[in-house]
Scaffold this motif. Structure first.
Motif, PDB file in Angstrom:
ATOM      1  N   GLU B 244       6.429  -2.068  -1.167  1.00 12.57           N
ATOM      2  CA  GLU B 244       5.681  -1.111  -1.987  1.00 12.57           C
ATOM      3  C   GLU B 244       4.233  -1.542  -2.136  1.00 12.57           C
ATOM      4  OE1 GLU B 244       8.274  -2.821  -3.069  1.00 12.57           O
ATOM      5  OE2 GLU B 244       9.953  -1.446  -3.352  1.00 12.57           O
ATOM      6  N   ARG B 245       4.050  -2.802  -2.521  1.00 18.01           N
ATOM      7  CA  ARG B 245       2.686  -3.304  -2.673  1.00 18.01           C
ATOM      8  C   ARG B 245       1.990  -3.407  -1.315  1.00 18.01           C
ATOM      9  NH1 ARG B 245      -1.059  -4.785  -6.241  1.00 18.01           N
ATOM     10  NH2 ARG B 245      -1.096  -6.956  -5.594  1.00 18.01           N
ATOM     11  N   GLY B 246       2.790  -3.719  -0.309  1.00 17.30           N
ATOM     12  CA  GLY B 246       2.215  -3.780   1.029  1.00 17.30           C
ATOM     13  C   GLY B 246       1.663  -2.438   1.465  1.00 17.30           C
ATOM     14  N   THR B 247       2.404  -1.378   1.130  1.00 15.11           N
ATOM     15  CA  THR B 247       1.958  -0.041   1.513  1.00 15.11           C
ATOM     16  C   THR B 247       0.786   0.437   0.666  1.00 15.11           C
ATOM     17  OG1 THR B 247       4.210   0.462   2.169  1.00 15.11           O
ATOM     18  CG2 THR B 247       2.721   2.332   1.839  1.00 15.11           C
ATOM     19  N   SER B 248       0.880   0.194  -0.623  1.00 20.68           N
ATOM     20  CA  SER B 248      -0.155   0.717  -1.509  1.00 20.68           C
ATOM     21  C   SER B 248      -1.424  -0.126  -1.494  1.00 20.68           C
ATOM     22  CB  SER B 248       0.388   0.809  -2.938  1.00 20.68           C
ATOM     23  OG  SER B 248       0.731  -0.487  -3.405  1.00 20.68           O
ATOM     24  N   HIS B 249      -1.291  -1.428  -1.312  1.00 14.58           N
ATOM     25  CA  HIS B 249      -2.462  -2.292  -1.366  1.00 14.58           C
ATOM     26  C   HIS B 249      -2.769  -2.957  -0.023  1.00 14.58           C
ATOM     27  CE1 HIS B 249      -2.121  -1.742  -5.614  1.00 14.58           C
ATOM     28  NE2 HIS B 249      -3.133  -2.565  -5.873  1.00 14.58           N
ATOM     29  N   GLY B 250      -1.717  -3.483   0.625  1.00 15.14           N
ATOM     30  CA  GLY B 250      -1.932  -4.278   1.831  1.00 15.14           C
ATOM     31  C   GLY B 250      -2.544  -3.481   2.965  1.00 15.14           C
ATOM     32  N   ILE B 251      -1.943  -2.356   3.298  1.00 17.47           N
ATOM     33  CA  ILE B 251      -2.411  -1.590   4.454  1.00 17.47           C
ATOM     34  C   ILE B 251      -3.819  -1.037   4.226  1.00 17.47           C
ATOM     35  CG2 ILE B 251      -1.958   0.493   5.815  1.00 17.47           C
ATOM     36  CD1 ILE B 251       0.995  -0.220   5.696  1.00 17.47           C
ATOM     37  N   PRO B 252      -4.134  -0.472   3.051  1.00 23.43           N
ATOM     38  CA  PRO B 252      -5.538  -0.071   2.841  1.00 23.43           C
ATOM     39  C   PRO B 252      -6.509  -1.239   2.951  1.00 23.43           C
ATOM     40  CG  PRO B 252      -4.127   0.936   1.197  1.00 23.43           C
ATOM     41  CD  PRO B 252      -3.282  -0.038   1.938  1.00 23.43           C
ATOM     42  N   ALA B 253      -6.100  -2.399   2.445  1.00 23.17           N
ATOM     43  CA  ALA B 253      -6.980  -3.570   2.548  1.00 23.17           C
ATOM     44  C   ALA B 253      -7.197  -3.943   4.005  1.00 23.17           C
ATOM     45  CB  ALA B 253      -6.370  -4.746   1.791  1.00 23.17           C
ATOM     46  N   ILE B 254      -6.129  -3.909   4.781  1.00 22.88           N
ATOM     47  CA  ILE B 254      -6.248  -4.233   6.212  1.00 22.88           C
ATOM     48  C   ILE B 254      -7.162  -3.229   6.895  1.00 22.88           C
ATOM     49  CG2 ILE B 254      -4.953  -4.240   8.371  1.00 22.88           C
ATOM     50  CD1 ILE B 254      -2.611  -5.435   6.697  1.00 22.88           C
ATOM     51  N   ARG B 255      -7.007  -1.964   6.533  1.00 30.25           N
ATOM     52  CA  ARG B 255      -7.852  -0.932   7.153  1.00 30.25           C
ATOM     53  C   ARG B 255      -9.325  -1.193   6.854  1.00 30.25           C
ATOM     54  NH1 ARG B 255      -4.728   3.474   6.118  1.00 30.25           N
ATOM     55  NH2 ARG B 255      -5.693   3.795   4.116  1.00 30.25           N
ATOM     56  N   PHE B 256      -9.577  -1.580   5.633  1.00 28.25           N
ATOM     57  CA  PHE B 256     -10.958  -1.876   5.238  1.00 28.25           C
ATOM     58  C   PHE B 256     -11.502  -3.065   6.041  1.00 28.25           C
ATOM     59  CE2 PHE B 256     -13.692  -4.462   2.418  1.00 28.25           C
ATOM     60  CZ  PHE B 256     -14.764  -3.602   2.305  1.00 28.25           C
ATOM     61  N   LEU B 257     -10.717  -4.133   6.111  1.00 32.91           N
ATOM     62  CA  LEU B 257     -11.165  -5.327   6.849  1.00 32.91           C
ATOM     63  C   LEU B 257     -11.293  -5.042   8.338  1.00 32.91           C
ATOM     64  CD1 LEU B 257      -8.991  -8.051   5.088  1.00 32.91           C
ATOM     65  CD2 LEU B 257     -11.394  -7.545   4.695  1.00 32.91           C
ATOM     66  N   LEU B 258     -10.373  -4.219   8.838  1.00 28.19           N
ATOM     67  CA  LEU B 258     -10.403  -3.863  10.260  1.00 28.19           C
ATOM     68  C   LEU B 258     -11.694  -3.120  10.593  1.00 28.19           C
ATOM     69  CD1 LEU B 258      -8.319  -4.386  12.461  1.00 28.19           C
ATOM     70  CD2 LEU B 258      -7.412  -2.097  12.085  1.00 28.19           C
ATOM     71  N   ALA B 259     -12.093  -2.235   9.695  1.00 27.44           N
ATOM     72  CA  ALA B 259     -13.337  -1.487   9.929  1.00 27.44           C
ATOM     73  C   ALA B 259     -14.521  -2.442   9.989  1.00 27.44           C
ATOM     74  CB  ALA B 259     -13.533  -0.465   8.810  1.00 27.44           C
ATOM     75  N   ILE B 260     -14.546  -3.416   9.092  1.00 30.16           N
ATOM     76  CA  ILE B 260     -15.648  -4.391   9.102  1.00 30.16           C
ATOM     77  C   ILE B 260     -15.641  -5.167  10.420  1.00 30.16           C
ATOM     78  CG2 ILE B 260     -16.519  -6.509   8.036  1.00 30.16           C
ATOM     79  CD1 ILE B 260     -15.506  -5.480   5.375  1.00 30.16           C
ATOM     80  N   GLY B 261     -14.467  -5.650  10.799  1.00 27.70           N
ATOM     81  CA  GLY B 261     -14.358  -6.440  12.033  1.00 27.70           C
ATOM     82  C   GLY B 261     -14.779  -5.639  13.250  1.00 27.70           C
TER      83      GLY B 261
END
Lengths: 301, 441
Positions: B244-261
């Motif tokens: 649940e936390r992975g979906t709500s927090h983890g994946i958006p965070a990864i998307r954000f970091l991925l965009a930066i990278g």
């Protein structure tokens, strides 16, 4: 692990009438056959592994080869008193390949053309300024009509360029070696400690002259070990005895000259001092000790 | 069954085999197939490794005297920088305590250890005498060599990561915090030294220069983040621990970091292309021509630029694909892009021959074709990481746990990302959407 009880009383010997040919029997072993096999296998693997580790470690902890590079017969040789230099006269070289052959024989270098300490290139400068570099079989068999391509009739220059390790004063190869296996002797020759080299290939890539190779297995090995870096040593085992490198000795036209730069009267000192020589790829700022006469264009291909 | 102090301990081979069989029987069918495929690939890799390890000098590699570093070096670099990227990506949660990035904490540590161990394994296979490397680096240090520093830093890195994993599961907050901080710092230094290994070689103009270490760090960040993106997609999809936390927090965070990278790597790759195309430096111009219009052009434009950078950026930018599935696709493509980039990078540095290749008239480019041994080892390495991570997900608690301290939170007061510092309640619509696989986040 299950163990069987040890028999303390000896088994009575069977009578010759009951079992002909059997006069006695050994008491049963205190461990089972399976355990014995396991122990044996473990011991074999353990001994083999220990031997491998011991061999590896003993090579590493042994005194470095740089201390024993000088033959005991020439203990009087003082490396710090010399500064060896090399001059290649491309206006004299006829591309016969004797130097390559002599090097391979003298240093037990692999036979194939890719793994060689020295080789000969033919540089052909075309009218448009383009450069063609050719080195069939490292030049060991010369540039015959069968082995080498014909020279463009419109070429403005064509000459042979013997190649070898430049023994750079600011050598990239010694700096990048992670274990110090490549090192410079006090007389300025760069050697490879085959017992310390890990075969990573870093020095090969760092060398701007392509003068190094990894010794392949299954053929001749200059230092008796495959998988380590190797290169021209100016025939170090010969020069410490006061001899010339093998390639210099066999050259029929004196296109290769070798001598001591510390001696102002040596041939190489006088030639280099006259200012007619150049070095390969000076922009690399490696300060080679191999100088060239008549090198019209750098062999960077 | 062995007998210790009058107790029967079920540790015999048969009992262990029985336990393994019983455990295997409890697996679902897809999991069995997955593990079976991975086992097969690992066996192929092991065969390649055995072939390579026991024949120094004739390792069955496709490398030549003019093309010395091949697929195994590429694999080593890829896994090594991915390790750093995992720590860089998760350090925002582990070191700075930013709530949004906390779900990455445990899974990144496991993946980082697996990735680094795999990298070490690959380089050991590639080296002709790996034992000498270990002892030689200790007893005959060569501080002038970037490769020596790389070994030191990555060796330290492995120790720190193991400490991080141990303290994480053992619940030692202070040790874990210190290990996370050290790992995050090392995660920057390690790929930088790896970049320096290539960057110091003036003889190889394509590698040489000050921009190689930053490019390596940026690629590390991108590949590590992307690997987390792949892992978290399966966490979400298979509803693993703390999904649940992975979906709500983890994946958006990864998307954000991925965009930066992706943006940073795009800028650095662009700089590399421009410098190579217009610089005119001997060697660099030829290597860049090989990348832009020569034999490496298709992997570069198709794999590196289009599939590895542009498409992932679009998948992240377009609202319709800002889903866990879209993030997964972007992550997978970004990983592929980094791998292709490493292939191009290692090959382009050697593709311009130093000297004439015997029998070839002015060979414009050196040739290299990976051997079956090299391909087998690399495939086996990927399978090993996947297998170990699958087992870790099954047998370890990789769910989010608040085991870290927040000693560095004061830094966030100076940071523009301060707004993520505090834990915010998950919006109701995201909570609801997290329960359906096809939701948007």
């Amino acid at each position: 692990m299950t163990t069987e009880p040890m028999t303390t009383e000896p088994t009575p010997p069977a009578s010759p009438e009951d079992e002909p040919g059997v006069t006695f029997s050994l008491p049963p072993l205190p461990i089972s056959r399976r355990t014995m096999l396991k122990l044996g296998a473990t011991a074999i693997v353990g001994l083999g592994g220990s031997r491998y580790i011991f061999d590896s470690l003993s090579r590493i902890f042994a005194p470095p080869a740089r201390a024993t590079a000088v033959d005991p017969l020439v203990a009087a040789y003082e490396p710090a008193a010399h500064r060896w230099g090399f001059v290649v006269d491309t206006t004299r070289c006829i591309g016969c390949g004797l130097c390559v052959m002599a090097c391979k024989q003298e240093n037990n270098v692999p036979d194939d053309e890719e793994h060689t300490r020295t080789w000969i290139e033919r540089h052909v400068v075309h009218a448009d300024g383009g450069l063609t570099v050719q080195s069939p079989e490292a030049g060991i068999n010369g540039f015959t009509a069968e082995g080498a391509a014909r020279i463009d009739p419109g070429a403005t220059a064509a000459y042979f360029v013997p190649r070898l390790c430049m023994q750079c004063e600011d050598s990239p190869c010694t700096g990048v070696c992670p274990v110090g296996a490549t090192y410079r002797t006090p007389d300025g020759v760069i050697l490879v400690d085959a017992d310390r080299c890990i075969g990573c290939g870093y020095c090969l890539l760092a060398c701007p002259y392509g003068a190094r190779y990894l010794v392949p297995a299954g053929g001749r090995t200059p230092q008796g070990v495959a998988g380590v870096a190797d290169k021209c040593t100016f025939c170090y085992h010969r020069i410490v005895r006061g001899e010339q490198p093998a390639c210099v000795e066999v050259c029929p036209v004196q296109a290769r000259l070798f001598g001591d730069l510390e001696d102002p009267d040596s041939v190489v000192s006088r030639i280099i001092g006259s200012g007619i020589t150049t070095v390969m790829r000076p922009e690399q700022e490696t300060h080679p000790r191999v100088h060239y006469i008549g090198l019209e264009r750098e062999a960077t291909a | 069954m062995i007998r210790i102090a009058s107790c029967n301990v079920p540790l015999g081979p048969r009992s262990v085999a029985r336990l393994v069989r019983a455990e295997f029987a409890s697996f679902s069918r897809p999991l069995r197939v997955w593990l079976g495929v991975l086992t097969l690939l690992m066996l192929i890799g092991a065969a390649g490794a055995v072939r390579s390890v026991f024949f120094p000098g004739d390792k069955g590699l496709g490398t030549t005297a003019t093309f010395e570093w091949g697929l195994l070096i590429i694999g080593y670099v890829f896994f090594a920088i991915t390790t750093s990227g995992l720590c860089l990506a998760s350090s925002l949660g582990t070191v700075f305590g930013i709530d949004r990035f906390k779900p990455l904490e445990r899974r990144h540590a496991i993946l980082a250890v697996l990735s680094l161990v795999t990298a070490f394994g690959i380089i050991a296979i590639d080296l002709h005498y790996p034992v000498r490397m270990v002892f030689g680096a200790v007893f005959h240090p060569s501080p002038s060599s970037p490769m020596w520093w790389m070994g030191v830093v990555y060796g330290f890195y492995l120790c720190v990561l193991l400490l991080e994993v141990w303290s994480m599961f053992a619940g030692h907050r202070r040790i874990h915090q210190a290990a996370c901080t050290a790992a995050a710092c090392t995660a920057i230094v390690a790929p930088a030294t790896l970049g320096a290994v290539f960057g110091v070689m003036a003889a190889r103009p394509y590698w040489h220069g000050l921009f190689t270490p930053p490019l390596m760090v940026a690629s590390a960040f991108l590949s590590g983040t992307a690997l987390l993106g792949v892992a978290f997609y399966f966490v979400h999809r298979l509803r693993l621990r703390s999904h649940e936390r992975g979906t709500s927090h983890g994946i958006p965070a990864i998307r954000f970091l991925l965009a930066i990278g992706l943006v940073v790597v795009t800028i650095l790759v662009g700089r590399q292309v421009v410098a190579g195309a217009v610089g005119g430096e001997p060697g660099l111009a030829e290597a860049s021509a090989a990348v832009l219009t020569g034999p490496l052009a298709i992997p570069f434009w198709g794999g590196r630029v289009a599939a590895g950078l542009l498409v992932p950026l679009l998948l992240i930018a377009i609202p319709a694909t800002r889903t866990p599935g879209g993030t997964f696709a972007a992550s997978a493509l970004a990983i592929g892009g980094v791998l292709v980039d490493r292939i191009i990078f290692v090959m382009a540095g050697q593709i311009t021959p130093m000297t004439a290749v015997s029998g070839v008239v002015s060979a414009p480019y050196a040739g290299y074709l990976p051997s079956p041994v090299e391909i087998a080892v690399l495939v086996g390495a990927f399978a090993l990481v996947a297998m170990a991570y699958t087992l870790a997900e099954r047998y370890l608690d990789l769910g989010e746990k608040d085991v870290h301290a927040v000693s560095l939170r004061w830094l966030l007061r100076l940071s523009p990302v301060r707004r993520w510092r505090t834990s915010r309640p998950v919006p109701a619509e995201i909570r609801a959407a997290a329960t359906t696989p096809a939701h948007r986040t």
